[in-house]
Design an enzyme around this catalytic site. Structure first.
Site, PDB file in Angstrom:
ATOM      1  N   VAL A   1       0.243 -19.353   1.156  1.00 28.36           N
ATOM      2  CA  VAL A   1      -0.233 -18.800  -0.050  1.00 28.36           C
ATOM      3  C   VAL A   1      -1.834 -19.314  -0.097  1.00 28.36           C
ATOM      4  O   VAL A   1      -2.511 -18.920  -1.227  1.00 28.36           O
ATOM      5  CB  VAL A   1       0.619 -19.424  -0.932  1.00 28.36           C
ATOM      6  CG1 VAL A   1       1.988 -18.979  -1.085  1.00 28.36           C
ATOM      7  CG2 VAL A   1       0.829 -20.876  -1.336  1.00 28.36           C
TER       8      VAL A   1
ATOM      9  N   HIS B   1      -3.684 -29.960   5.623  1.00 27.52           N
ATOM     10  CA  HIS B   1      -3.527 -29.262   6.965  1.00 27.52           C
ATOM     11  C   HIS B   1      -4.433 -28.298   7.249  1.00 27.52           C
ATOM     12  O   HIS B   1      -4.954 -27.633   6.179  1.00 27.52           O
ATOM     13  CB  HIS B   1      -2.097 -28.598   6.870  1.00 27.52           C
ATOM     14  CG  HIS B   1      -1.700 -28.010   8.263  1.00 27.52           C
ATOM     15  ND1 HIS B   1      -1.817 -28.552   9.526  1.00 27.52           N
ATOM     16  CD2 HIS B   1      -1.144 -26.703   8.513  1.00 27.52           C
ATOM     17  CE1 HIS B   1      -1.320 -27.852  10.474  1.00 27.52           C
ATOM     18  NE2 HIS B   1      -1.122 -26.711   9.800  1.00 27.52           N
TER      19      HIS B   1
ATOM     20  N   GLN C   1       4.584 -33.474  -1.151  1.00 26.62           N
ATOM     21  CA  GLN C   1       3.071 -34.170  -0.963  1.00 26.62           C
ATOM     22  C   GLN C   1       2.359 -34.245  -2.261  1.00 26.62           C
ATOM     23  O   GLN C   1       1.700 -35.292  -2.396  1.00 26.62           O
ATOM     24  CB  GLN C   1       2.318 -33.370   0.226  1.00 26.62           C
ATOM     25  CG  GLN C   1       2.828 -33.968   1.593  1.00 26.62           C
ATOM     26  CD  GLN C   1       2.981 -35.439   2.070  1.00 26.62           C
ATOM     27  OE1 GLN C   1       2.167 -35.934   1.670  1.00 26.62           O
ATOM     28  NE2 GLN C   1       3.516 -35.601   3.132  1.00 26.62           N
TER      29      GLN C   1
ATOM     30  N   TYR D   1       2.704 -29.280  -6.691  1.00 23.94           N
ATOM     31  CA  TYR D   1       3.433 -30.489  -6.944  1.00 23.94           C
ATOM     32  C   TYR D   1       4.567 -30.684  -6.407  1.00 23.94           C
ATOM     33  O   TYR D   1       5.665 -30.772  -6.836  1.00 23.94           O
ATOM     34  CB  TYR D   1       3.537 -30.241  -8.617  1.00 23.94           C
ATOM     35  CG  TYR D   1       3.724 -31.953  -9.039  1.00 23.94           C
ATOM     36  CD1 TYR D   1       2.560 -32.892  -8.982  1.00 23.94           C
ATOM     37  CD2 TYR D   1       4.972 -32.401  -9.400  1.00 23.94           C
ATOM     38  CE1 TYR D   1       2.685 -34.198  -9.486  1.00 23.94           C
ATOM     39  CE2 TYR D   1       4.968 -33.650 -10.056  1.00 23.94           C
ATOM     40  CZ  TYR D   1       3.922 -34.560  -9.947  1.00 23.94           C
ATOM     41  OH  TYR D   1       3.946 -35.799 -10.508  1.00 23.94           O
ATOM     42  N   GLY D   2       4.628 -30.196  -4.920  1.00 20.48           N
ATOM     43  CA  GLY D   2       5.645 -30.344  -4.115  1.00 20.48           C
ATOM     44  C   GLY D   2       6.073 -31.955  -3.813  1.00 20.48           C
ATOM     45  O   GLY D   2       5.690 -32.699  -4.199  1.00 20.48           O
TER      46      GLY D   2
ATOM     47  N   ASP E   1      -0.664 -30.565  15.524  1.00 15.76           N
ATOM     48  CA  ASP E   1       0.160 -30.520  14.616  1.00 15.76           C
ATOM     49  C   ASP E   1       1.269 -29.254  15.034  1.00 15.76           C
ATOM     50  O   ASP E   1       2.761 -29.603  15.135  1.00 15.76           O
ATOM     51  CB  ASP E   1      -0.276 -30.552  13.166  1.00 15.76           C
ATOM     52  CG  ASP E   1       0.940 -30.217  12.176  1.00 15.76           C
ATOM     53  OD1 ASP E   1       1.554 -31.371  11.837  1.00 15.76           O
ATOM     54  OD2 ASP E   1       1.099 -29.256  11.525  1.00 15.76           O
TER      55      ASP E   1
ATOM     56  N   GLU F   1       5.481 -29.541  16.397  1.00 15.19           N
ATOM     57  CA  GLU F   1       6.208 -28.830  15.727  1.00 15.19           C
ATOM     58  C   GLU F   1       7.001 -28.178  16.681  1.00 15.19           C
ATOM     59  O   GLU F   1       8.321 -27.823  16.680  1.00 15.19           O
ATOM     60  CB  GLU F   1       5.907 -28.087  14.522  1.00 15.19           C
ATOM     61  CG  GLU F   1       5.264 -29.053  13.354  1.00 15.19           C
ATOM     62  CD  GLU F   1       4.482 -28.042  12.236  1.00 15.19           C
ATOM     63  OE1 GLU F   1       4.266 -28.722  11.106  1.00 15.19           O
ATOM     64  OE2 GLU F   1       4.306 -27.091  12.508  1.00 15.19           O
TER      65      GLU F   1
END
Length: 350
Positions: free
Chosen positions: A90, A113, A33, A30-31, A196, A200
């Site tokens: 994680v 991702h 995104q 629940y960050g 991606d 970065e």
């Protein structure tokens, strides 16, 4: 799971409509995104549960937003689709110890991702659909655009299609985020992951950061004031990037002076030349063959000694001290800040 044969655009729309009313989605994490996905999907009519560690830092926030919060294993047991929206490093342990033993047969496993799946850290169970849906914007923007009736473009991919409608599930999920209001593009786990990481490393984070620091150092070493150097190579970068964002490089050139345009044409290639592109190719090769990921995993497992060293060096760079002093006087910055203070969930978050 809904079992519908998709043969036409009409039947695809029917599938999406019927799925919205029946699909139970577990959002794990629940960050930035995770919160945006959960809120948008709920507002689109989906049944959402949140999977979080009991007593974790975001449990109270999810509950305040009106969601039912369960432990990740319990959330996975009851879901038709499990969205893994936790940091990359994680996910392997989370999947192997918590999700794999509990996701019900025939469910859909969704990632934002593709790193863990593409490089083989996670091998999903063969009885699952496995898809990827990635909005091309931070969580705060995904939520804000949805609330005003628009959407952020999404990309999607299918890794496993046990049910024969994994693609439709991915499209339905992307539509629930608001992506269908903007643009939805099909990709692959390989393409999403490798591009991606390259973006970065070579441009958005690594490339730009190193370019800005080198520009600052060049001016200061030549005797110019650090404050002036900061404005010229970092602060004004936002003006240029905003124009890039709105209409590409040509729009930027339309809005700068002829002097700036000429300098772009004759000096840009002196800084970023063919040798730069060759080094970019080397960076890409390390991404493609797994060298970068292998090193990153080893670094993480060793306790991040080099990561911490690099981070401290950036914090101690003179441009940071000057920037902090100058930004303290930019009172408008406080009014522009959003409530989205949680770092985005992606390959660059530990």
């Amino acid at each position: 799971m809904v079992n519908v044969s998709i043969t036409t655009d009409y039947s695809r729309m029917l599938f999406m409509r019927n799925t919205t009313s029946t699909l139970k989605i577990a959002i794990i994490g629940y960050g930035s995104q995770g919160r945006a996905h959960a809120l948008n999907l709920r507002d689109s009519g989906f049944d959402i549960i949140i999977g979080l560690r009991p007593g974790g830092p975001t449990e109270a926030k999810a509950q305040a937003d009106g969601f039912t919060v369960q432990s990740p294993d319990q959330a996975a047991k009851h879901a038709d689709l499990v969205a893994v929206l936790t940091p990359d490093m994680v996910q392997k342990k989370l999947y192997e110890e918590v999700l794999a033993p509990n996701i019900k047969q025939g469910a859909c496993l969704l990632f934002a991702h593709g790193l863990n799946v593409h490089y083989g850290m996670i091998t999903p169970r063969s009885d699952l659909d496995v898809v990827l849906v990635a909005p091309k914007g931070p969580g705060a923007l995904v939520r804000r655009e949805y609330e005003i009736g628009r959407g952020v473009p999404c990309i999607y991919a299918v890794h496993q299609d046990l049910s024969s409608h994994a693609e439709q599930l991915a499209l339905t999920y992307a539509g629930g985020l608001g992506g269908a209001r903007a643009n939805i593009i099909k990709t692959t786990f390989k393409e999403e992951t490798e591009t991606d990481l390259f973006g970065e490393q070579a441009v958005l984070c690594g490339g730009v950061s190193s370019l800005v620091q080198a520009g600052f150092e060049t001016l200061v070493e030549a005797g110019y004031q650090p404050e002036i150097a900061y404005y010229e190579v970092l602060h004004e970068l936002k003006l240029i990037v905003d124009l890039f964002y709105e209409g590409g490089i040509t729009r930027m050139l339309e809005f700068v002076s002829e002097t700036a345009q000429y300098g772009d044409y004759v000096s840009g290639p002196r800084v970023i030349d063919g040798s730069t592109k060759e080094r970019m190719k080397a960076v890409l090769k390390d991404i493609q063959d797994g060298t970068f990921t292998k090193h990153w995993i080893a670094e993480y497992q060793a306790g991040l000694p080099n990561y911490k060293k690099y981070k401290q060096a950036d914090l101690e760079h003179p441009i940071e001290k000057v920037g902090k002093q100058l930004r303290a006087k930019m009172v408008w910055l406080n009014s522009e800040k959003t409530n989205d203070t949680t770092p985005p969930m992606s390959s660059k978050v530990v």
